[in-house]
Design a protein around this motif. Structure first.
Motif, PDB file in Angstrom:
ATOM      1  N   LEU A   4     -45.633  -3.391 100.115  1.00 59.60           N
ATOM      2  CA  LEU A   4     -44.398  -2.601 100.168  1.00 59.60           C
ATOM      3  C   LEU A   4     -43.287  -3.193  99.304  1.00 59.60           C
ATOM      4  O   LEU A   4     -42.287  -2.529  99.027  1.00 59.60           O
ATOM      5  CB  LEU A   4     -43.931  -2.483 101.625  1.00 59.60           C
ATOM      6  N   ASN A   5     -43.445  -4.482  98.903  1.00 61.33           N
ATOM      7  CA  ASN A   5     -42.416  -5.101  98.066  1.00 61.33           C
ATOM      8  C   ASN A   5     -42.562  -4.746  96.587  1.00 61.33           C
ATOM      9  O   ASN A   5     -41.702  -5.076  95.786  1.00 61.33           O
ATOM     10  CB  ASN A   5     -42.477  -6.627  98.225  1.00 61.33           C
ATOM     11  N   GLN A   6     -43.684  -4.102  96.256  1.00 61.20           N
ATOM     12  CA  GLN A   6     -43.908  -3.706  94.871  1.00 61.20           C
ATOM     13  C   GLN A   6     -43.046  -2.487  94.533  1.00 61.20           C
ATOM     14  O   GLN A   6     -43.074  -1.487  95.246  1.00 61.20           O
ATOM     15  CB  GLN A   6     -45.386  -3.355  94.662  1.00 61.20           C
ATOM     16  N   LYS A   7     -42.307  -2.584  93.452  1.00 62.18           N
ATOM     17  CA  LYS A   7     -41.459  -1.467  93.018  1.00 62.18           C
ATOM     18  C   LYS A   7     -41.662  -1.197  91.535  1.00 62.18           C
ATOM     19  O   LYS A   7     -42.025  -2.099  90.775  1.00 62.18           O
ATOM     20  CB  LYS A   7     -39.981  -1.781  93.272  1.00 62.18           C
ATOM     21  N   LYS A   8     -41.419   0.056  91.161  1.00 67.47           N
ATOM     22  CA  LYS A   8     -41.584   0.432  89.755  1.00 67.47           C
ATOM     23  C   LYS A   8     -40.217   0.483  89.057  1.00 67.47           C
ATOM     24  O   LYS A   8     -39.258   1.043  89.599  1.00 67.47           O
ATOM     25  CB  LYS A   8     -42.264   1.797  89.640  1.00 67.47           C
ATOM     26  N   TYR A   9     -40.155  -0.109  87.856  1.00 68.38           N
ATOM     27  CA  TYR A   9     -38.921  -0.122  87.066  1.00 68.38           C
ATOM     28  C   TYR A   9     -39.241   0.352  85.647  1.00 68.38           C
ATOM     29  O   TYR A   9     -40.355   0.141  85.158  1.00 68.38           O
ATOM     30  CB  TYR A   9     -38.338  -1.537  86.972  1.00 68.38           C
ATOM     31  N   ASP A  55     -34.914  -9.399  95.659  1.00 67.01           N
ATOM     32  CA  ASP A  55     -33.627  -8.700  95.704  1.00 67.01           C
ATOM     33  C   ASP A  55     -32.896  -8.687  94.362  1.00 67.01           C
ATOM     34  O   ASP A  55     -31.700  -8.384  94.305  1.00 67.01           O
ATOM     35  CB  ASP A  55     -32.722  -9.367  96.756  1.00 67.01           C
ATOM     36  N   LYS A  56     -33.590  -9.025  93.301  1.00 63.53           N
ATOM     37  CA  LYS A  56     -32.939  -9.099  91.984  1.00 63.53           C
ATOM     38  C   LYS A  56     -32.503  -7.709  91.512  1.00 63.53           C
ATOM     39  O   LYS A  56     -33.182  -6.712  91.769  1.00 63.53           O
ATOM     40  CB  LYS A  56     -33.887  -9.706  90.951  1.00 63.53           C
ATOM     41  N   THR A  57     -31.381  -7.675  90.801  1.00 62.61           N
ATOM     42  CA  THR A  57     -30.886  -6.424  90.237  1.00 62.61           C
ATOM     43  C   THR A  57     -31.692  -6.074  88.996  1.00 62.61           C
ATOM     44  O   THR A  57     -32.340  -6.952  88.392  1.00 62.61           O
ATOM     45  CB  THR A  57     -29.410  -6.554  89.848  1.00 62.61           C
ATOM     46  N   PRO A  58     -31.675  -4.799  88.553  1.00 65.69           N
ATOM     47  CA  PRO A  58     -32.393  -4.429  87.320  1.00 65.69           C
ATOM     48  C   PRO A  58     -31.953  -5.279  86.123  1.00 65.69           C
ATOM     49  O   PRO A  58     -32.784  -5.636  85.280  1.00 65.69           O
ATOM     50  CB  PRO A  58     -32.007  -2.961  87.137  1.00 65.69           C
ATOM     51  N   GLU A  59     -30.658  -5.618  86.054  1.00 64.65           N
ATOM     52  CA  GLU A  59     -30.170  -6.450  84.943  1.00 64.65           C
ATOM     53  C   GLU A  59     -30.810  -7.841  84.978  1.00 64.65           C
ATOM     54  O   GLU A  59     -31.194  -8.394  83.938  1.00 64.65           O
ATOM     55  CB  GLU A  59     -28.640  -6.583  85.007  1.00 64.65           C
ATOM     56  N   GLN A  60     -30.933  -8.407  86.198  1.00 62.40           N
ATOM     57  CA  GLN A  60     -31.554  -9.740  86.329  1.00 62.40           C
ATOM     58  C   GLN A  60     -33.046  -9.685  85.996  1.00 62.40           C
ATOM     59  O   GLN A  60     -33.592 -10.603  85.376  1.00 62.40           O
ATOM     60  CB  GLN A  60     -31.349 -10.263  87.759  1.00 62.40           C
ATOM     61  N   ILE A  61     -33.702  -8.592  86.413  1.00 66.64           N
ATOM     62  CA  ILE A  61     -35.135  -8.440  86.104  1.00 66.64           C
ATOM     63  C   ILE A  61     -35.331  -8.311  84.597  1.00 66.64           C
ATOM     64  O   ILE A  61     -36.256  -8.889  84.021  1.00 66.64           O
ATOM     65  CB  ILE A  61     -35.710  -7.203  86.836  1.00 66.64           C
ATOM     66  N   ALA A  62     -34.444  -7.545  83.938  1.00 65.17           N
ATOM     67  CA  ALA A  62     -34.542  -7.380  82.483  1.00 65.17           C
ATOM     68  C   ALA A  62     -34.414  -8.733  81.785  1.00 65.17           C
ATOM     69  O   ALA A  62     -35.152  -9.014  80.820  1.00 65.17           O
ATOM     70  CB  ALA A  62     -33.458  -6.419  82.001  1.00 65.17           C
ATOM     71  N   GLN A  63     -33.505  -9.568  82.270  1.00 65.56           N
ATOM     72  CA  GLN A  63     -33.345 -10.906  81.679  1.00 65.56           C
ATOM     73  C   GLN A  63     -34.614 -11.737  81.883  1.00 65.56           C
ATOM     74  O   GLN A  63     -35.040 -12.466  80.986  1.00 65.56           O
ATOM     75  CB  GLN A  63     -32.148 -11.614  82.310  1.00 65.56           C
ATOM     76  N   GLU A  64     -35.221 -11.607  83.059  1.00 67.37           N
ATOM     77  CA  GLU A  64     -36.456 -12.358  83.359  1.00 67.37           C
ATOM     78  C   GLU A  64     -37.604 -11.908  82.457  1.00 67.37           C
ATOM     79  O   GLU A  64     -38.400 -12.722  81.973  1.00 67.37           O
ATOM     80  CB  GLU A  64     -36.824 -12.147  84.828  1.00 67.37           C
ATOM     81  N   LEU A  65     -37.692 -10.599  82.227  1.00 65.19           N
ATOM     82  CA  LEU A  65     -38.766 -10.060  81.379  1.00 65.19           C
ATOM     83  C   LEU A  65     -38.545 -10.409  79.907  1.00 65.19           C
ATOM     84  O   LEU A  65     -39.501 -10.466  79.125  1.00 65.19           O
ATOM     85  CB  LEU A  65     -38.849  -8.538  81.538  1.00 65.19           C
ATOM     86  N   THR A  66     -37.295 -10.635  79.526  1.00 61.74           N
ATOM     87  CA  THR A  66     -36.989 -10.957  78.124  1.00 61.74           C
ATOM     88  C   THR A  66     -37.493 -12.345  77.746  1.00 61.74           C
ATOM     89  O   THR A  66     -37.884 -12.574  76.590  1.00 61.74           O
ATOM     90  CB  THR A  66     -35.465 -10.875  77.881  1.00 61.74           C
TER      91      THR A  66
END
Length: 344
Positions: A4-9, A55-66
């Motif tokens: 259930l913690n899996q989410k799509k972005y 609980d990371k925000t989309p902006e934080q996830i984008a930074q992680e993926l970069t």
């Protein structure tokens, strides 16, 4: 049972230029432990990611993926990339391309360099195209593969031997596999019309590559040919194995990567109908790529990240378009559709 913690972005990716970028971004992001699914799109310059990011925000996830993509020149963001054509670069790019054309004609007439001939692509042309390819955006996937392999072996403190094996494998395999393609061409007995059609295809592939290097017509990127995705994915996957022969295999695998320049030369090798001519064409191309790839091996060299990259890519694009038009005209001359235009 579903997590259930899996989410799509869905994020936007800055820096995507060709279908090779799709393979590279997907391969790197799949390595992240909290990512379960990745799908990149060249059409929208986007990436769809499914994973558990807490609980990371989309902006934080984008930074992680970069982080894993930054070395290859990509940036992940929540904001769409707006394409802006920088026409001012042509003020310098056009004189550079014209200067190259004048130098090319002078060298050709003096007989010092055989860059082009009436039958199509010469070894000199293949070498020059190799230089352009090694500096272009398409070659980013080879550079990314090389950096990925280097990182694997750097952990063991072995920096020189893997690089030598990679470049040795690349040079030898381009000659041998190019020779095989040339020999296959002889088996098909292409004939004048078959050679004309393939020559025409080579010219069109190069024309599309040249237009894409100008970076002013985004729609042209959709026309670019590429190797089937599963082959490129296997080629990239090899770089992750830590084995003595891995660098050699990665060098061989670059023959199958979705680089348009490589594919245009492979098509031309097919038209030669000769093991030796096909092998030498691909060898000349690989030797043209060698200086820049060697720099990539031992440094973080990347013209893509330079402030003058726009001028360089537009100059290279104009030169590639010039070669494409030469090949196109020569193909029409060979079948007698038009009289000879150039007297080189």
């Amino acid at each position: 049972m579903a997590d259930l913690n899996q989410k799509k972005y869905t994020f936007h990716v800055h820096g995507m230029h060709c279908k090779a970028c799709v393979l590279l971004t997907e391969a790197e992001l799949k390595e992240l432990p909290n990512v379960s699914y990745v799908k990149s799109s060249l059409t929208n310059h986007s990436v769809e990611v499914v994973g558990d990011f807490g609980d990371k925000t989309p902006e934080q996830i984008a930074q992680e993926l970069t982080i894993p993509l930054k070395a290859s020149g990509y940036i992940v963001s929540v904001e769409r990339q707006e394409h802006t054509a920088i026409w001012s670069d042509f003020k310098i790019a056009i004189p550079i391309a014209l200067g190259f054309a004048v130098l090319f004609v002078l060298l050709q007439k003096a007989g010092l360099v055989n860059l082009i001939n009436a039958n199509g692509v010469s070894y000199g042309t293949a070498f020059v195209i190799g230089i352009v390819a090694s500096l272009s955006t398409c070659m980013a996937v080879v550079g990314g593969l090389l950096l990925s392999m280097s990182a694997t072996f750097a952990k063991e403190g072995d920096k020189i031997k893997p690089q030598l094996m990679f470049h040795g494998g690349r040079i030898v395999s381009f000659f041998l596999l190019g020779g095989v393609i040339g020999a296959l061409g002889s088996a098909f007995t292409l004939g004048t019309m078959g050679t004309f059609i393939l020559g025409l295809l080579v010219a069109l592939v190069m024309l599309i590559l040249g237009i894409n290097l100008l970076d002013v017509f985004p729609w042209a990127k959709k026309l670019q040919l590429s190797m089937p995705a599963f082959i490129g994915k296997h080629a990239h996957g090899i770089s992750k194995f830590n084995h003595t022969l891995t660098p050699l295999l990665v060098g061989v695998a670059t023959f199958f990567l979705p680089c348009g320049f490589t594919q245009s030369m492979q098509l031309y090798a097919l038209t030669t109908g000769s093991f030796m001519s096909g092998g030498l064409t691909m060898l000349a191309f690989a030797l043209g790529t060698l200086p820049v790839l060697t720099l990539v091996s031992f440094s973080s060299f990347s013209i893509k990240n330079s402030s003058k990259s726009g001028i360089f890519f537009k100059s290279a694009g104009l030169i590639v378009i010039m070669f494409a038009l030469f090949n196109l005209i020569n193909s029409l001359v060979v079948i007698g559709l038009i009289p000879p235009v150039f007297s080189f």
